[in-house]
Design an enzyme around this catalytic site. Structure first.
Site, PDB file in Angstrom:
ATOM      1  N   ASP A  30      21.847  -7.935   1.148  1.00 20.49           N
ATOM      2  CA  ASP A  30      20.906  -9.002   0.760  1.00 20.49           C
ATOM      3  C   ASP A  30      20.203  -9.629   1.954  1.00 20.49           C
ATOM      4  O   ASP A  30      19.020  -9.973   1.874  1.00 20.49           O
ATOM      5  CB  ASP A  30      21.645 -10.119   0.007  1.00 20.49           C
ATOM      6  CG  ASP A  30      22.205  -9.652  -1.315  1.00 20.49           C
ATOM      7  OD1 ASP A  30      21.789  -8.577  -1.784  1.00 20.49           O
ATOM      8  OD2 ASP A  30      23.068 -10.351  -1.881  1.00 20.49           O
TER       9      ASP A  30
HETATM   10  P1  NAP Z   1      25.923  -8.163   0.459  1.00 24.37           P
HETATM   11  O1  NAP Z   1      24.499  -8.360   0.122  1.00 24.37           O
HETATM   12  O2  NAP Z   1      26.935  -8.703  -0.466  1.00 24.37           O
HETATM   13  O3  NAP Z   1      26.140  -6.595   0.656  1.00 24.37           O
HETATM   14  C1  NAP Z   1      27.324  -6.107   1.155  1.00 24.37           C
HETATM   15  C2  NAP Z   1      27.237  -4.599   1.164  1.00 24.37           C
HETATM   16  O4  NAP Z   1      28.402  -4.150   1.831  1.00 24.37           O
HETATM   17  C3  NAP Z   1      27.261  -3.972  -0.210  1.00 24.37           C
HETATM   18  O5  NAP Z   1      25.977  -3.540  -0.576  1.00 24.37           O
HETATM   19  C4  NAP Z   1      28.276  -2.845  -0.107  1.00 24.37           C
HETATM   20  O6  NAP Z   1      27.648  -1.605  -0.416  1.00 24.37           O
HETATM   21  C5  NAP Z   1      28.671  -2.854   1.363  1.00 24.37           C
HETATM   22  N1  NAP Z   1      30.092  -2.598   1.543  1.00 24.37           N
HETATM   23  C6  NAP Z   1      31.135  -3.098   0.862  1.00 24.37           C
HETATM   24  N2  NAP Z   1      32.287  -2.593   1.313  1.00 24.37           N
HETATM   25  C7  NAP Z   1      31.966  -1.746   2.323  1.00 24.37           C
HETATM   26  C8  NAP Z   1      32.710  -0.929   3.186  1.00 24.37           C
HETATM   27  N3  NAP Z   1      34.046  -0.844   3.120  1.00 24.37           N
HETATM   28  N4  NAP Z   1      32.053  -0.200   4.115  1.00 24.37           N
HETATM   29  C9  NAP Z   1      30.706  -0.246   4.192  1.00 24.37           C
HETATM   30  N5  NAP Z   1      29.951  -1.006   3.399  1.00 24.37           N
HETATM   31  C10 NAP Z   1      30.575  -1.751   2.477  1.00 24.37           C
HETATM   32  O7  NAP Z   1      26.266  -8.756   1.901  1.00 24.37           O
HETATM   33  P2  NAP Z   1      25.370  -9.573   2.930  1.00 24.37           P
HETATM   34  O8  NAP Z   1      24.148  -8.825   3.291  1.00 24.37           O
HETATM   35  O9  NAP Z   1      26.312 -10.006   3.994  1.00 24.37           O
HETATM   36  O10 NAP Z   1      24.870 -10.831   2.116  1.00 24.37           O
HETATM   37  C11 NAP Z   1      25.734 -11.852   1.689  1.00 24.37           C
HETATM   38  C12 NAP Z   1      25.451 -12.203   0.257  1.00 24.37           C
HETATM   39  O11 NAP Z   1      26.554 -12.973  -0.226  1.00 24.37           O
HETATM   40  C13 NAP Z   1      24.208 -13.048   0.077  1.00 24.37           C
HETATM   41  O12 NAP Z   1      23.597 -12.757  -1.145  1.00 24.37           O
HETATM   42  C14 NAP Z   1      24.779 -14.461   0.073  1.00 24.37           C
HETATM   43  O13 NAP Z   1      23.955 -15.373  -0.592  1.00 24.37           O
HETATM   44  C15 NAP Z   1      26.063 -14.244  -0.676  1.00 24.37           C
HETATM   45  N6  NAP Z   1      27.100 -15.237  -0.402  1.00 24.37           N
HETATM   46  C16 NAP Z   1      27.239 -15.723   0.850  1.00 24.37           C
HETATM   47  C17 NAP Z   1      28.193 -16.667   1.100  1.00 24.37           C
HETATM   48  C18 NAP Z   1      28.293 -17.268   2.486  1.00 24.37           C
HETATM   49  O14 NAP Z   1      28.647 -18.442   2.597  1.00 24.37           O
HETATM   50  N7  NAP Z   1      28.020 -16.495   3.524  1.00 24.37           N
HETATM   51  C19 NAP Z   1      29.061 -17.084   0.079  1.00 24.37           C
HETATM   52  C20 NAP Z   1      28.939 -16.523  -1.191  1.00 24.37           C
HETATM   53  C21 NAP Z   1      27.934 -15.591  -1.417  1.00 24.37           C
HETATM   54  P3  NAP Z   1      28.505  -0.339  -0.880  1.00 24.37           P
HETATM   55  O15 NAP Z   1      29.326  -0.781  -2.032  1.00 24.37           O
HETATM   56  O16 NAP Z   1      27.478   0.689  -1.200  1.00 24.37           O
HETATM   57  O17 NAP Z   1      29.352   0.055   0.296  1.00 24.37           O
END
Ligand code: NAP
Length: 466
Positions: free
Chosen positions: A393
């Site tokens: 994201d």
């Molecule tokens: P993300 O958008 O959640 O994407 C994480 C990606 O990691 C997934 O697409 C997944 O794809 C991949 N993944 C998972 N396990 C893996 C592994 N073992 N090896 C390789 N890849 C792996 O993460 P982000 O870009 O860090 O964004 C964070 C999101 O979480 C935002 O939407 C944010 O708003 C939300 N959020 C953030 C917080 C905060 O405080 N930081 C709290 C709650 C929610 P695959 O399954 O294809 O591997």
């Protein structure tokens, strides 16, 4: 214990809390800040218990049970599940504040012997505030927990016709009960009703909010839990609780503002619980349709040969795979060959504020290599290779281009501007926001499919061979 001594120790404890918070503002003083905060809490609790004679049996039982549950949870919890744990902490904090304020009302109303006796208006007002904010925090936090835990029933934001009207009615009822509760605090039914409606309000406010907005909600609920504690401090006339609660309330609001800015949401929007879940997500087949190119460790190692600047973008997947040590090793090897390596940190990457900083600090990546979004974004155009590791994201260009998507307007890391982007993840699955990512199909992107740790270790081996 002499009240003046108690107040002096409370002052000392409050000063420690403030120094602790100050320490938490920088990674290299954070551990000391944490210890100071814990010490402040210990001092405050010990003095409060010693301040006057009380029955210690139930308190000791509570401490033992609480320590056991807290200890087991803290040891067993996965780093990736920390936000859920924080949500529970917030909720229990709010619930405890409402219960303590309620029990004080019960005690004080039991002492109203004479016809003219009454509970003081300031205590009644604080109790009402504590009951309401505590109840909203408790139920709201449980819903936030269920969403973060990705329980099926809570995954999608709940919307129904007339939702805002129901919220407005609940708010009016709560307001009416609050005024009534201040006027007649000895009537404990009013307090009970206020807490019950507050619980409903918490559910109604958090349920419509989509998963991608959860960081803001957690920060806000954290602030609410502090406000509830401060209000309980007024009920108990306990200065250190007022100060500690206010510090949590204020720092939670500041964090909320930072998270709002990071996600391009207005604070008013959050405070009134009307965050939109966003429109329909783009179709994955349409976005990827035959355009995704993948590569293996050897090809990417060749690509890395002779580059001058590499930026690593960590995301949630890095935490899942626990790939931080492997990444640090890769960075070290590249640097030993004269490559400039930096880490781009998005404020909401991962699942809690500061998630990536904590992970990389654990692997002893130097703090000066971690660059905030605003600082690193202008440098992507001069970057040879960006390694996106388990992030999705926070690098999704749809945030810039699709006003209908759930993350519309969220500032992202502009990795697509780099010469080559290598994305390491296991599949084309979406991230937290549940939407496809056109970056994966961009002309300058190579997908390197696999578990992040395994993929980095393979890449490391291949880089060492070239
Ligand atoms: P993300 O958008 O959640 O994407 C994480 C990606 O990691 C997934 O697409 C997944 O794809 C991949 N993944 C998972 N396990 C893996 C592994 N073992 N090896 C390789 N890849 C792996 O993460 P982000 O870009 O860090 O964004 C964070 C999101 O979480 C935002 O939407 C944010 O708003 C939300 N959020 C953030 C917080 C905060 O405080 N930081 C709290 C709650 C929610 P695959 O399954 O294809 O591997």
């Amino acid at each position: 214990m002499n009240p003046q001594v108690v107040n002096l120790v409370y002052l000392f404890s409050a000063a420690l809390f403030i120094l602790g918070l100050k320490g938490l503002t920088k990674p290299h003083t954070a551990v000391r800040g944490n210890i100071l905060g814990a010490l402040a809490m210990l001092v405050a609790v010990v003095v409060t218990l010693a301040r006057k004679e009380m029955g210690y049996t139930w308190i000791a039982a509570g401490v033992v049970v609480g320590t056991l549950i807290g200890g087991v949870l803290a040891v067993r919890i996965q780093m990736t599940a920390m936000p859920q744990m924080v949500a529970l902490f917030n909720g229990f904090g709010g619930g405890a504040s409402a219960l303590v304020a309620g029990s004080e009302l019960i005690q004080q109303s039991a002492k109203l012997w004479e016809p003219g006796d009454a509970i003081a208006a300031d205590v009644a007002t604080a109790a009402v505030a504590s009951g309401l904010i505590g109840a909203v925090t408790f139920s709201g936090s449980l819903i936030a927990f269920a969403k973060l835990q990705e329980y099926q029933a809570f995954r999608k934001p709940v919307h129904f016709p007339g939702q805002q009207v129901v919220n407005a009615v609940l708010a009016l009822v709560v307001l009416g009960l609050g005024v009534w509760g201040v006027m007649d605090p000895a009537n404990l039914w009013i307090y009970g009703a206020l807490v019950a409606v507050g619980l409903m309000l918490g559910v109604m406010l958090v349920n419509p909010i989509g998963g991608a907005d959860m960081p803001v909600v957690i920060a806000l609920l954290n602030s609410y839990s502090g406000l509830a504690a401060a209000a309980t401090g007024f009920v108990l006339q306990n200065t250190v609780l007022i100060i500690a609660g206010s510090l949590v309330g204020a720092s939670g609001i500041i964090l909320t503002k930072i998270m709002c800015d990071a996600m391009n949401r207005s604070l008013v929007n959050v405070l009134f619980g009307v965050m939109e879940a966003g429109g329909a997500a783009a179709d994955a087949d349409e976005v990827y349709g035959g355009r995704v190119k993948s590569a293996g460790a050897d090809e990417i190692a060749m690509l890395m040969d002779g580059v001058r600047r590499v930026v690593i973008v960590p995301g949630y997947g890095l935490a899942v795979a626990q790939a931080q040590h492997a990444v640090r090793e890769l960075a070290n090897v590249l640097e030993s060959r004269g490559v400039e390596v930096e880490f781009a940190i998005h404020p909401v990457a991962g699942r809690m504020p500061g998630h990536m900083n904590v992970l990389l600090a654990e692997a002893e990546v130097s703090y000066d290599k971690l660059k905030e979004m605003d600082e690193i974004n202008p440098t992507f155009a001069q970057t040879d290779v960006v390694l996106v590791i388990g992030a999705n994201d926070v690098v999704n260009p749809l945030a810039r281009t699709d006003p209908q998507c759930p993350i519309a307007g969220m500032p992202i890391l502009d990795v697509d501007k780099a010469r080559t982007v290598v994305v390491i993840k296991r599949s084309l699955s979406p991230g937290f926001a549940g939407i496809p990512n056109p970056l994966f199909a961009a002309d300058n992107t190579l997908m390197y499919f696999g578990d992040a740790k395994r993929a980095i270790l393979d890449l490391l081996a291949a880089v060492k061979e070239t």
